[in-house]
Each structure stands twice: as C-alpha cells, then as structure tokens.
Design a protein around this motif. Sequence first.
Motif, PDB file in Angstrom:
ATOM      1  N   UNK A 125       2.841  -0.134  -7.828  1.00 29.76           N
ATOM      2  CA  UNK A 125       2.766  -1.140  -8.902  1.00 29.76           C
ATOM      3  C   UNK A 125       2.518  -2.543  -8.339  1.00 29.76           C
ATOM      4  N   UNK A 126       3.284  -2.915  -7.320  1.00 31.31           N
ATOM      5  CA  UNK A 126       3.218  -4.285  -6.825  1.00 31.31           C
ATOM      6  C   UNK A 126       2.014  -4.527  -5.904  1.00 31.31           C
ATOM      7  N   UNK A 127       1.503  -3.473  -5.280  1.00 31.94           N
ATOM      8  CA  UNK A 127       0.365  -3.645  -4.382  1.00 31.94           C
ATOM      9  C   UNK A 127      -0.975  -3.518  -5.102  1.00 31.94           C
ATOM     10  N   UNK A 128      -0.970  -2.923  -6.291  1.00 34.14           N
ATOM     11  CA  UNK A 128      -2.234  -2.700  -7.002  1.00 34.14           C
ATOM     12  C   UNK A 128      -2.284  -3.355  -8.376  1.00 34.14           C
ATOM     13  N   UNK A 129      -1.144  -3.771  -8.914  1.00 32.89           N
ATOM     14  CA  UNK A 129      -1.124  -4.285 -10.276  1.00 32.89           C
ATOM     15  C   UNK A 129      -1.109  -3.192 -11.313  1.00 32.89           C
ATOM     16  N   UNK A 130      -0.809  -1.968 -10.890  1.00 33.65           N
ATOM     17  CA  UNK A 130      -0.812  -0.826 -11.804  1.00 33.65           C
ATOM     18  C   UNK A 130       0.448  -0.729 -12.635  1.00 33.65           C
ATOM     19  N   UNK A 131       0.534   0.335 -13.408  1.00 24.51           N
ATOM     20  CA  UNK A 131       1.670   0.519 -14.303  1.00 24.51           C
ATOM     21  C   UNK A 131       2.919   0.899 -13.503  1.00 24.51           C
ATOM     22  N   UNK A 132       4.116   0.604 -14.057  1.00 21.96           N
ATOM     23  CA  UNK A 132       5.358   1.013 -13.379  1.00 21.96           C
ATOM     24  C   UNK A 132       5.406   2.521 -13.213  1.00 21.96           C
ATOM     25  N   UNK A 133       6.005   2.968 -12.113  1.00 18.80           N
ATOM     26  CA  UNK A 133       6.011   4.407 -11.878  1.00 18.80           C
ATOM     27  C   UNK A 133       7.199   4.905 -11.097  1.00 18.80           C
ATOM     28  N   UNK A 134       8.379   4.317 -11.298  1.00 22.99           N
ATOM     29  CA  UNK A 134       9.591   4.839 -10.671  1.00 22.99           C
ATOM     30  C   UNK A 134      10.106   5.987 -11.535  1.00 22.99           C
ATOM     31  N   UNK A 135       9.576   7.190 -11.260  1.00 20.68           N
ATOM     32  CA  UNK A 135       9.915   8.350 -12.072  1.00 20.68           C
ATOM     33  C   UNK A 135      11.258   8.939 -11.627  1.00 20.68           C
ATOM     34  N   UNK A 136      11.978   9.466 -12.572  1.00 29.92           N
ATOM     35  CA  UNK A 136      13.234  10.118 -12.264  1.00 29.92           C
ATOM     36  C   UNK A 136      12.968  11.420 -11.510  1.00 29.92           C
ATOM     37  N   UNK A 137      13.498  11.529 -10.314  1.00 25.38           N
ATOM     38  CA  UNK A 137      13.386  12.726  -9.472  1.00 25.38           C
ATOM     39  C   UNK A 137      11.949  13.024  -9.030  1.00 25.38           C
ATOM     40  N   UNK A 138      11.051  12.068  -9.166  1.00 24.09           N
ATOM     41  CA  UNK A 138       9.670  12.283  -8.694  1.00 24.09           C
ATOM     42  C   UNK A 138       9.193  11.019  -7.979  1.00 24.09           C
ATOM     43  N   UNK A 139       8.637  11.188  -6.796  1.00 30.57           N
ATOM     44  CA  UNK A 139       8.252  10.062  -5.950  1.00 30.57           C
ATOM     45  C   UNK A 139       6.739  10.053  -5.775  1.00 30.57           C
ATOM     46  N   UNK A 140       6.131   8.860  -5.803  1.00 28.29           N
ATOM     47  CA  UNK A 140       4.688   8.772  -5.605  1.00 28.29           C
ATOM     48  C   UNK A 140       4.286   7.919  -4.395  1.00 28.29           C
ATOM     49  N   UNK A 141       5.170   7.036  -3.913  1.00 26.04           N
ATOM     50  CA  UNK A 141       4.867   6.245  -2.729  1.00 26.04           C
ATOM     51  C   UNK A 141       3.651   5.362  -2.913  1.00 26.04           C
ATOM     52  N   UNK A 142       2.670   5.518  -2.029  1.00 25.62           N
ATOM     53  CA  UNK A 142       1.450   4.726  -2.087  1.00 25.62           C
ATOM     54  C   UNK A 142       0.353   5.403  -2.914  1.00 25.62           C
ATOM     55  N   UNK A 143       0.694   6.422  -3.684  1.00 27.05           N
ATOM     56  CA  UNK A 143      -0.291   7.164  -4.468  1.00 27.05           C
ATOM     57  C   UNK A 143      -0.216   6.785  -5.942  1.00 27.05           C
ATOM     58  N   UNK A 144      -1.262   7.124  -6.683  1.00 29.67           N
ATOM     59  CA  UNK A 144      -1.370   6.784  -8.096  1.00 29.67           C
ATOM     60  C   UNK A 144      -0.320   7.499  -8.938  1.00 29.67           C
ATOM     61  N   UNK A 145       0.017   8.730  -8.534  1.00 25.07           N
ATOM     62  CA  UNK A 145       0.980   9.526  -9.276  1.00 25.07           C
ATOM     63  C   UNK A 145       1.670  10.483  -8.308  1.00 25.07           C
ATOM     64  N   UNK A 146       2.820  11.055  -8.681  1.00 21.29           N
ATOM     65  CA  UNK A 146       3.520  11.973  -7.780  1.00 21.29           C
ATOM     66  C   UNK A 146       2.668  13.161  -7.340  1.00 21.29           C
ATOM     67  N   UNK A 147       1.838  13.671  -8.232  1.00 20.85           N
ATOM     68  CA  UNK A 147       1.004  14.818  -7.872  1.00 20.85           C
ATOM     69  C   UNK A 147       0.066  14.481  -6.721  1.00 20.85           C
ATOM     70  N   UNK A 148      -0.519  13.274  -6.738  1.00 19.72           N
ATOM     71  CA  UNK A 148      -1.412  12.860  -5.657  1.00 19.72           C
ATOM     72  C   UNK A 148      -0.654  12.742  -4.342  1.00 19.72           C
ATOM     73  N   UNK A 149       0.576  12.221  -4.399  1.00 23.27           N
ATOM     74  CA  UNK A 149       1.404  12.162  -3.193  1.00 23.27           C
ATOM     75  C   UNK A 149       1.704  13.574  -2.685  1.00 23.27           C
ATOM     76  N   UNK A 150       1.915  14.499  -3.616  1.00 23.85           N
ATOM     77  CA  UNK A 150       2.154  15.892  -3.220  1.00 23.85           C
ATOM     78  C   UNK A 150       0.955  16.502  -2.514  1.00 23.85           C
ATOM     79  N   UNK A 151      -0.261  16.162  -2.969  1.00 25.49           N
ATOM     80  CA  UNK A 151      -1.462  16.654  -2.285  1.00 25.49           C
ATOM     81  C   UNK A 151      -1.505  16.156  -0.849  1.00 25.49           C
TER      82      UNK A 151
END
Length: 453
Positions: A160-186
């Motif tokens: 969010x803070x590095x790209x200006x994107x939407x908030x994404x602190x999901x409960x029990x799911x982590x995305x890190x530097x990726x757009x969504x948790x699924x992309x981080x999983x890939x």
Amino acid sequence: MLTLQTSVIWLNTVLSVLIPLVLWWRGKKEWLLFWIVFTCFTDIIGNQVSFNFSGFKVAGLVLIPLAIRSYRLLPGFLRYGIVIYLIWNFVRGAFAFDIARFAILKQLGTQVSDISIALVLAGLIRELGIEIFAKNLLRGVWISIFGMAVEVLFQFDSFRYLTGGRPGLFLHRVRGFSYEPRAAGYSMAVGIVVALTRGFDRTAIALLILAAVGLGLTGSISSLALAAVGLGVSLLPKIKSPKVAFLALIAGLAVGLTGPWGEMFRGKYAAFWSSASLDMSILDIWIRINETCDSSTLNYLKHHPLSFWIGMGPGAQAVLATQTLLPRDLAVWSQSSTVPLPGFGYLLILSNIGIFGLLFYCWFFWLKPFLLVKDRGRWFYFSLALFCMFLIQSRNLHALGLGVLWWMASKGLKSDVEKIQLVTTEGSGHPSSTLSEELTRLEAKWQGYRDWE
C-alpha cells in the motif's frame, strides 16, 4: 488535484520505465538481470493500481530491441514459432477488437512482454552465465520473503505505502511486496523450486523452510497446488526408477490440477454441494469448482464451440464471459461489464486463441525445445517445473523457466561473434581465402547489430 497517493502511483510508473532503460543504456547487464528477477517476484514497481501492469511487463516492452538481438540466436523453428504465435494473437485480437478494446490491447501487450522477457533472459544467461542467474533467483526469493516478514512482524502494509494501492492487511493472509496473497504464494512456490534446484546445502534448506512457511501464510490453495507440482517435478532427477519418476510427475500434476477442489471446503462453494447431482458431467463439475473468471470462461467455451477451436480473442473473454456467469456469481458480477481474465495458464491461452493456438504454444515454445536439450540436468527440471506450474496458473514467473529453456535450446548454436572468433583462429592465424571471405561477410553482418556493451 495531485494527491500523495497518485504521486506515488505515477512515480512507480515512471521508475518502471526508466530503470530498465538506464541499465540497458549503461550496459549494466548484471543489474538488468537482477531487475528482471526482482520485478518478477514482487509487484511494488509498476502500475498495478490503475492499469494492473507490473514492472515486469513494462520491462518486457521497454527491452524489445534487446529481445530482438537475442531472438537472432535462437534455433530456426523457435524463431518462426514466435513470429507465427504473435501474428496469430494480433489477427485474432483484430477480429474481436470492438468487443473489449482496452482489455485486448493490454493482453496483446502482455503476450509480447512475456516473450520479450524470455528472449532477454536467454541472451543475458548466455553472456553472464547460469550461475549469475541462479544468484539473482535467490535474491528475488529472499526479497519476497523479506516483504512478507515485515508485514507479519510489524503489521506494515508494504504494498500500500510503496505503490499507493489499496489497503491489504488481510486477516491470516500475507501478501508482502505482492499485489495479493495469491501472488505472494506463487513466489513462494517458485522459491521451493529454486531451493530444490540449488541442492541441499544450508542456504537451500533455509530457503526451502522459509518459502514453505511463507506459502502457508498466504493461505492460497492454488499456490499450494503450484508448490505440489513444482516439488514433484523438481524431485524427478533424484528418483532413480523411471516408473517411479513418471508416477511422481503424474501425481504432482493431478494434485495441481485438482487443487481448486480445496476451495470447495470454503464457504463460498457451499452452493456447489446444494446443486450438485450424480448426472453432472466432468466438464460441469470442473466449471463449477473454479472461481468466477475461470468458471465463466469455461462455461462460455462450452456453449460456443467455435471459440473453443479458434479462441475468443486475446482479452475479449473479459467481456464475453459475463454472458455465461454461473448463478452463484451473478449477485457479485451482474452489474459489472467485465470479469477478470482466467488465472489458469492453459485456459488463458485457450480462451485467447483456441485449442489450436494452445497446442502450438506448448509444442513450439516448450516441448520441442525440451526435446532439443541434451543436458538433462537441474536447470532442465527447473524449466520443466515452471512449465507444469504455468499450465495450472498464469503468472509472470513462468517466463523465468522459458528464458532458461530457450538458453539451453540455443546453447549448442554458435552466434555470429563466435563464428568470427572461430574463423580468425582457424589455420593458426593464417586463414584461407574462403575463410577470409567468410570473416568479411560475418563482420559486415554483425556491424548492424553489435552487442550492447
């Protein structure tokens, strides 16, 4: 009015264009290789917010001139295959252009970018060596793990803070530097393959453990399926019995392709059980167990056989598939004019240019180069793992395997520079008139596209 958020978005967009251009212009090949791998494993550079166009895709388009130079070093069948495939996509897209202009242009750009990146990677590996590529692969995975660790330990929404994107602190799911948790999983799934490709030293074991933990933190079922396939294929060379190896490959693919079954244990697929019946065909079951973008695309192909053979047109499924939404999805998507493109690699190409195009792509881009490679070592299985993972889910990461495979397929072919060196050393420094003529011809030919050092 220019806000802080929009400023960050457009700064990222500008950087995604300028950085690869500057690295190329300055001849910083190792840094360019790192940049490609970095943008492949992360989404913090580019414009994922406004256009869903990552820094990886931007780099592919920016580096097209460099890709053309690498293209000339490929085997003939692969050069012709690339040209035919791109023409096929553009012609099919032209016939469907009025259906979804923006989606078609973006999908065509993605196809060009993926091929461009694979060509650039093949050329850079040829010049720098596979070990430099391997080091950058490790760096890419470590950076992705670091982004997830920051989010877990400090509850800091990096994307969010590095790209200006939407908030994404999901409960029990982590995305890190990726757009969504699924992309981080890939990224974590490929990290497991990278660790197994490296071997079983301390670095590889640590990477394997952390990637597996990161995979669990993303909570992505499809990423788990990718990891199962990658793990199975990566272990193939370590299995002595051909029969056991073959069964392991089939088992890995079976787990991956049935990965979406895991989604049915979540509440959003409860409707499937209530409407399921014993007389449902396998295709109907496969349609129902997939998510919206995949199920609606499969449903459209089922009811429009011609599109199954020749495709809907690259990107056109974003609009056409809204006509065949399942009842369970209408509540969410009925007011939308588009749906996301399919996440499945095979389904994306199938919906773009049909079954003929999918078979052409698999044969000329992957299978025939695999048959051409004589060294069936760890990098062969690295590429094979990413190919099998690509069939299950479509993500930038498959371009890494494609670049390595094309490098291996062209490794035995001499470039014009190598031919010049061979000619000048032949005959103990006293070339014959025939060799002198060949040297003159090759030097003149090479003058037009010298290496970019």
